[in-house]
Design an enzyme around this catalytic site. Structure first.
Site, PDB file in Angstrom:
ATOM      1  N   LYS A  79       0.847  -1.192   0.000  1.00  0.00           N
ATOM      2  CA  LYS A  79       0.000   0.000   0.000  1.00  0.00           C
ATOM      3  C   LYS A  79       0.888   1.250   0.000  1.00  0.00           C
ATOM      4  O   LYS A  79       1.970   1.252   0.617  1.00  0.00           O
ATOM      5  CB  LYS A  79      -0.883  -0.045   1.253  1.00  0.00           C
ATOM      6  N   SER A 154      -9.193   1.454   3.377  1.00  0.00           N
ATOM      7  CA  SER A 154      -8.420   2.282   2.475  1.00  0.00           C
ATOM      8  C   SER A 154      -7.396   1.507   1.648  1.00  0.00           C
ATOM      9  O   SER A 154      -6.801   2.059   0.723  1.00  0.00           O
ATOM     10  CB  SER A 154      -7.693   3.358   3.299  1.00  0.00           C
ATOM     11  N   SER A 178      -9.435  -0.909   7.379  1.00  0.00           N
ATOM     12  CA  SER A 178      -8.897  -0.678   6.036  1.00  0.00           C
ATOM     13  C   SER A 178      -8.241  -1.876   5.376  1.00  0.00           C
ATOM     14  O   SER A 178      -7.970  -1.845   4.175  1.00  0.00           O
ATOM     15  CB  SER A 178      -7.901   0.487   6.071  1.00  0.00           C
TER      16      SER A 178
END
Length: 440
Positions: A79, A154, A178
């Site tokens: 990420k 996220s 997330s």
């Protein structure tokens, strides 16, 4: 066999047996990313030179019988809030455009030391402050089940990349859900470890008292192997005899305003677990709803405190819905924040007494299905209500300080979440593997 869509552990065993090559796997992933019509909406950037060099080194170790572990030579991504040396790390925000760290985040450095191959960085929600995965400021990955739907966030690109066969697994972060929401909405396994179980050094923060790094993968075994690899310890043994799990269904708050699809999928999964021998108990502990009620006083104030100066210097660089979320913490007083944390610590003690004697507490991972992306982008009120509902159930584990795993139920975009005891991550993974086997 299509090794690109095999689990990370299967790929590792194939490398050990000489059935797959780290170099060929890495090249195949890089080619698949470049050719995929949504590749640029999923990956913020690939790191081809680094990936090739790491794959060659893994190939040489395999030939010499010097592999560093099961996942040596397996290709994953990160990420875009994990620092990567000499590569932009912008956390999905224009506020951080051009930010280039001098060294890798500690978890990335640990993964590299153990032989994992780094394919690149994946798109994410702006500064990690939304569970929907929608980010018009950089890119919104498509949901792997239906491109018109929100991918979950996220860690949006991380989950979608694995689901579409563009990585063997991915590393994400979880502050309020997330990792688990995008994993559930893309039919994957997502593991949020206990706070501090993996290093957050070099990870762009949202709320340091809640931020946790963790894996998204195809199986519990993959998550267990990644977790153990990053900690430098052997993975837990998941191959034992079937366990008769003791599971606590949390009634009440997790089902408030929940949609029919996720509830039906959860009920079906619980019935299958019971048929497999799990002992199911229901309870509605008041500490869960009371902890959830503290959320507005805990998350947004810390997030705004960390990012206030950058945000207010250039608020026009932010998506209004995310800007509003951050500013929601602006007017919370220090006294209220301290009192909320004091109350939360007492609620955590209450929860420990409720959960004693159970292998895991279970609930639907998300109470809603992935919403339509276009509507989220054009209807601010809808964005706000759906985002709060999306993260409501996952946030329980963050508030109570628990490790948690989401498993696919078999129904599209519907997950079942297992929450364990604080810092009993390995025991939770063993229980999750038993549940996974029963649901499979």
């Amino acid at each position: 066999m299509d090794w690109l869509k095999a689990s990370a552990a299967e790929q590792g065993r194939a490398i050990l047996a000489g059935l797959a090559s780290p170099v060929e796997q890495t090249e195949a992933y890089l080619d698949a990313i470049a050719r995929h019509p949504y590749g640029r909406r999923i990956y913020a950037r690939t790191t081809a030179d680094r990936a090739r060099a790491e794959a060659i080194a893994a190939h040489d170790r395999a030939r010499a019988g010097l592999r560093r572990g099961l996942l040596d030579g397996v290709a994953i991504n990160w990420k875009d809030n994990f620092d990567m040396a000499r590569q932009p790390t912008e956390a999905g925000s224009r506020l951080l455009t051009g930010r280039i760290p001098g060294r890798d985040a500690q978890t990335l450095a640990a993964a590299t030391l153990q032989g994992l191959v780094c394919l690149g960085k994946t798109h994410m929600t702006e500064l990690a402050f939304s569970g929907l995965g929608v980010n018009p400021m950089t890119a919104t990955p498509p949901n792997s089940i239906d491109p018109a739907l929100a991918p979950g966030g996220s860690s949006s690109g991380a989950a979608v990349s694995v689901a579409l066969g563009l990585a063997a697994a991915a590393m994400g972060s979880d502050t309020g859900g997330s990792i688990r929401v995008p994993a559930a909405w893309n039919g994957l396994v997502g593991f949020k470890p206990s706070m501090g179980a993996l290093s957050a050094e070099g990870m762009v923060p949202l709320c340091r008292r809640f931020d946790v790094a963790g894996p998204i993968a195809r199986t519990v075994e993959d998550c267990a192997e990644l977790f153990a690899t990053l900690r430098g310890e052997p993975a837990p043994d998941l191959s034992g005899p079937p366990r008769h799990l003791r599971l606590l269904v949390i009634d009440g708050a997790p089902f408030d305003q929940a949609r029919e699809g996720p509830v039906a999928a959860f009920d079906d999964a619980v019935a299958r677990l019971a048929r497999a021998g799990a002992r199911i108990t229901h309870a509605q502990p008041p500490c869960v709803a009371e902890a959830l009620a503290l959320s507005p006083t805990l998350f947004a104030p810390e997030a705004y405190g960390l990012w206030r100066d950058q945000i207010e210097d250039a608020p026009e660089l932010m998506y209004p819905a995310i800007l509003e979320r951050f500013r929601g913490g602006r007017d919370v007083t220090a006294a209220d924040y301290v009192a909320a944390w004091d109350r939360l610590e007492r609620l955590r003690a209450d929860w420990a007494r409720v959960a004693a004697g159970f292998d895991a507490a279970i609930l639907p991972t998300a109470p809603i299905l992935p919403p339509d992306t276009e509507r989220l982008l054009t209807d601010g009120a809808y964005f706000a209500t759906e985002n709060l509902l999306t993260l409501r159930n996952t946030r329980i584990a963050n508030l109570l300080g628990l490790p948690a795993v989401t498993l696919p139920t078999g129904q599209p975009a519907c997950g079942i979440m297992l929450m364990g005891a604080p810092h009993a991550d390995r025991a939770l993974l063993v229980a999750a593997a038993a549940a996974e086997a029963a649901l499979r």
